[in-house]
Design a protein around this motif. Structure first.
Motif, mmCIF file in Angstrom:
data_model
loop_
_atom_site.group_PDB
_atom_site.id
_atom_site.type_symbol
_atom_site.label_atom_id
_atom_site.label_comp_id
_atom_site.label_asym_id
_atom_site.label_seq_id
_atom_site.Cartn_x
_atom_site.Cartn_y
_atom_site.Cartn_z
ATOM 1 N N TYR A 103 0.830 -1.200 0.000
ATOM 2 C CA TYR A 103 0.000 0.000 0.000
ATOM 3 C C TYR A 103 0.872 1.261 0.000
ATOM 4 O O TYR A 103 0.712 2.143 -0.847
ATOM 5 C CB TYR A 103 -0.906 -0.034 1.237
ATOM 6 N N ASP A 122 -7.003 5.200 -1.000
ATOM 7 C CA ASP A 122 -7.452 3.814 -1.188
ATOM 8 C C ASP A 122 -7.848 3.571 -2.639
ATOM 9 O O ASP A 122 -7.494 2.560 -3.235
ATOM 10 C CB ASP A 122 -8.661 3.521 -0.297
ATOM 11 N N GLU A 126 -6.132 0.950 -5.389
ATOM 12 C CA GLU A 126 -6.838 -0.119 -6.091
ATOM 13 C C GLU A 126 -6.744 0.065 -7.607
ATOM 14 O O GLU A 126 -6.427 -0.872 -8.341
ATOM 15 C CB GLU A 126 -8.304 -0.180 -5.652
ATOM 16 N N LEU A 129 -3.151 -0.671 -8.882
ATOM 17 C CA LEU A 129 -2.807 -2.092 -8.833
ATOM 18 C C LEU A 129 -3.613 -2.889 -9.855
ATOM 19 O O LEU A 129 -3.122 -3.857 -10.438
ATOM 20 C CB LEU A 129 -3.015 -2.652 -7.422
ATOM 21 N N ARG A 130 -4.859 -2.473 -10.073
ATOM 22 C CA ARG A 130 -5.658 -3.138 -11.118
ATOM 23 C C ARG A 130 -5.051 -2.899 -12.489
ATOM 24 O O ARG A 130 -4.920 -3.820 -13.298
ATOM 25 C CB ARG A 130 -7.094 -2.605 -11.103
ATOM 26 N N TRP A 135 -3.607 -6.580 -8.779
ATOM 27 C CA TRP A 135 -4.557 -6.347 -7.689
ATOM 28 C C TRP A 135 -5.052 -7.656 -7.068
ATOM 29 O O TRP A 135 -5.022 -7.825 -5.849
ATOM 30 C CB TRP A 135 -5.734 -5.516 -8.197
ATOM 31 N N ASP A 136 -5.481 -8.593 -7.919
ATOM 32 C CA ASP A 136 -6.065 -9.816 -7.379
ATOM 33 C C ASP A 136 -5.073 -10.611 -6.534
ATOM 34 O O ASP A 136 -5.451 -11.288 -5.600
ATOM 35 C CB ASP A 136 -6.586 -10.700 -8.521
ATOM 36 N N LYS A 139 -4.435 -8.058 -3.106
ATOM 37 C CA LYS A 139 -5.463 -7.255 -2.430
ATOM 38 C C LYS A 139 -5.683 -7.679 -0.980
ATOM 39 O O LYS A 139 -6.129 -6.882 -0.161
ATOM 40 C CB LYS A 139 -6.780 -7.304 -3.204
ATOM 41 N N ASP A 140 -5.356 -8.928 -0.632
ATOM 42 C CA ASP A 140 -5.591 -9.385 0.737
ATOM 43 C C ASP A 140 -4.421 -9.121 1.667
ATOM 44 O O ASP A 140 -4.513 -9.371 2.858
ATOM 45 C CB ASP A 140 -5.923 -10.884 0.738
ATOM 46 N N LEU A 142 -2.366 -6.023 1.423
ATOM 47 C CA LEU A 142 -1.852 -4.721 1.016
ATOM 48 C C LEU A 142 -0.904 -4.126 2.045
ATOM 49 O O LEU A 142 -0.048 -3.315 1.712
ATOM 50 C CB LEU A 142 -3.009 -3.746 0.792
#
Lengths: 252, 294
Positions: A103, A122, A126, A129-130, A135-136, A139-140, A142
């Motif tokens: 992050y 935020d 996102e 990163l996308r 991102w995927d 994402k958990d 960050l």
């Protein structure tokens, strides 16, 4: 005709007495991917690093000629390197995330620029990163250290970090040469997604990579720009004998 | 002799030399601890010293050592940090920086007793600071500054140049890159360097004999007003530290239990420095872990 976003005229660069770039004339129009190819030491990385003034960091470098970004001379005395590098971002050969969380890596530029709004930060994290197609996978976690990621993930986080400051041009200096084939193809897919929104200039040793992703390819040798054309033409029907020899693997 | 035997002989002698070093070290530490630890007690660690009678402690000296250490660090750390950042991140190689570097080298190899005598002539006499904690802290700063500057410079060197490029390429100014990227990344290593140099400062005696003085006036530990003469915080009072105390009782101690007090003080000093070292490693590792894999 599309407007040129970046133009280079008669660019010479010297390391001390040694002339590393011998009068480069090369223009880039908006959006799309341009690949810079050529044998090692041909000046393609050196050229790339003049475009966001990273060569300033090396002592004893002399640069003559003109580089204009949207009409403004990058090397004018009044040019602000900090601002230039915000608009012309760079991704390096070695993934170089800062030793902070994912992050924090992505929002570092914005945060230092003074952005405090948590929601906006935020959202930028996102979105970036996308866009960087990672991102995927992250994402958990960050808020875990970016150094714990694999090399390919680190490199895509570095791309996201550049995207977060909304540059217009992204320079990539052999971004996949330190990565395995799977990670490399993920980076390539990422770049193909980005080519509609950004002007991308990539230095690569990998000819297949250039032929897969680049709209336009420029061939450098011995500090000179030998040929630049649509990638298809360069690979199928090069105008210059040296280009043909290089492409067909006769040297380099 | 064939190369295999040569190899074996070389490895064997290297093991021997390393073993010898470890042995000497253990023997020294063991001797100090075995003769010193039995003298330790709460009373010994907290009571003031007695000049002629037995049963004195090292409470005041221990406090002085820590207070002096903190003051010296407060003065020298910012200067060393600034100097190191300038030298490593900004300075170009020219005659000026070569001169600075040479000066630092020379300063770091200066015998500490010379630093002490300089401190005596300059701070104690010329600036009229007297034998005081402040004079001692300044002398220690001179002693510590070159070591700390080099250690911080080395810490900055451990942060790879790709981090600097990353910061600059992101549109950070050089100052932002240094303060927001390089320094945080270097913190574990800087901290380790600071604590290790704290260990050296803590055990320093020669630089303090003529600056912080050799007397430990009684302190009133209920009075924390730094302007009162008996307050522990008063920086203008003379303050014998633990290391100076050891030197003093061994050369002119006339209390009947001088030997025991000297052994006990040595043990305290060694244990404190060991603790510094372990703390440095532990904190450095922990911080590095937190930074790198959260």
């Amino acid at each position: 005709m599309k407007e040129d976003i970046l133009t280079t005229q008669d660019l010479h660069l010297y390391y001390g007495d040694k002339e590393a770039l011998k009068g480069i004339n090369l223009d880039f129009d908006e959006k799309g991917i341009t690949a810079l190819i050529g044998p090692s030491g041909c000046g393609k990385s050196t050229y790339l690093r003049t475009l966001n003034r990273m060569n300033d960091l090396i002592p004893n470098v002399t640069i003559t000629g003109t580089i204009k970004f949207k009409g403004n001379d990058l090397y004018a005395p009044s040019a602000d390197t900090v601002q230039i590098r915000k608009e012309i971002g760079m991704v390096f050969q070695q993934p170089n995330p800062f030793p902070f969380s994912i992050y924090d890596n992505v929002i570092y530029g914005l945060r230092i620029a003074g952005e405090k709004d948590k929601e906006r930060l935020d959202a930028v994290v996102e979105k970036s990163l996308r866009q960087a197609a990672v991102w995927d996978e992250v994402k958990d976690h960050l808020h875990e250290s970016a150094l714990a990621l694999s090399g390919g993930q680190q490199q895509r986080v570095c791309i996201a970090r550049v995207l977060a400051v909304s540059p217009e041009i992204i320079l990539l200096d052999e971004p996949t040469s330190a990565l395995d084939p799977v990670s490399s193809s993920q980076i390539e897919a990422t770049l193909l997604n980005l080519r509609h929104d950004y002007t991308i200039i990539i230095v690569t040793h990998n000819l297949q990579q250039a032929s897969r992703i680049a709209d336009r390819t420029a061939f450098f040798m011995n500090g000179e720009l030998i040929e630049v054309d649509q990638t298809k033409n360069i690979f199928m029907n090069p105008a210059n004998k040296q280009t043909e020899d290089y492409i067909s693997g006769r040297f380099g | 002799m064939n190369s295999k035997t040569q190899n074996k002989v070389a490895i064997g002698s290297l093991y021997g030399i390393a073993g010898l070093v470890v042995l000497i070290l253990l023997a020294l530490l063991g001797y100090i601890l075995v003769s010193g630890v039995p003298q330790l007690s709460w009373h010994f660690l907290t009571a003031p010293g007695k000049a002629f009678l037995k049963g004195g402690g090292v409470g005041i000296q221990l406090f002085n050592s820590f207070y002096l250490l903190i003051l010296a660090m407060l003065i020298s750390f910012p200067i060393a940090l600034g100097a190191a950042i300038y030298l490593y991140e900004y300075a170009k190689d020219n005659w000026l920086t070569t001169t600075i570097r040479t000066a630092i080298e020379i300063l770091s190899s200066l015998p500490s007793v010379v630093v002490g005598l300089f401190g005596f002539l300059f701070f104690v006499v010329k600036l009229h600071l007297g034998f005081s904690i402040l004079s001692g802290a300044f002398a220690l700063t001179f002693f510590n500054l070159p070591l700390l500057t080099r250690s911080i410079e080395d810490s900055l060197r451990t942060v790879s140049d790709v981090q600097r490029e990353g910061g600059l390429a992101l549109g950070l100014s050089r100052w932002e890159t240094v303060t927001r990227v390089i320094l945080p990344a270097a913190v574990p290593s800087i901290l380790t360097g600071v604590i290790l140099s704290a260990g050296r400062v803590f055990g320093e005696a020669a630089a303090l004999i003529y600056t912080a003085g050799q007397s430990a006036p009684a302190l009133n530990f209920t009075d924390w007003n730094p302007f009162n003469i008996s307050s522990p915080l008063n920086p203008m009072r003379p303050a014998e530290t633990l290391a100076v105390h050891i030197w003093k009782i061994n050369s002119e101690g006339i209390m009947p239990d001088a030997k025991a007090i000297s052994s006990g003080s040595s043990a305290v000093l060694v244990i404190a420095i060991l603790l510094f070292n372990f703390a440095a490693r532990y904190l450095g590792k922990r911080l590095y872990k937190r930074l790198t894999s959260a």
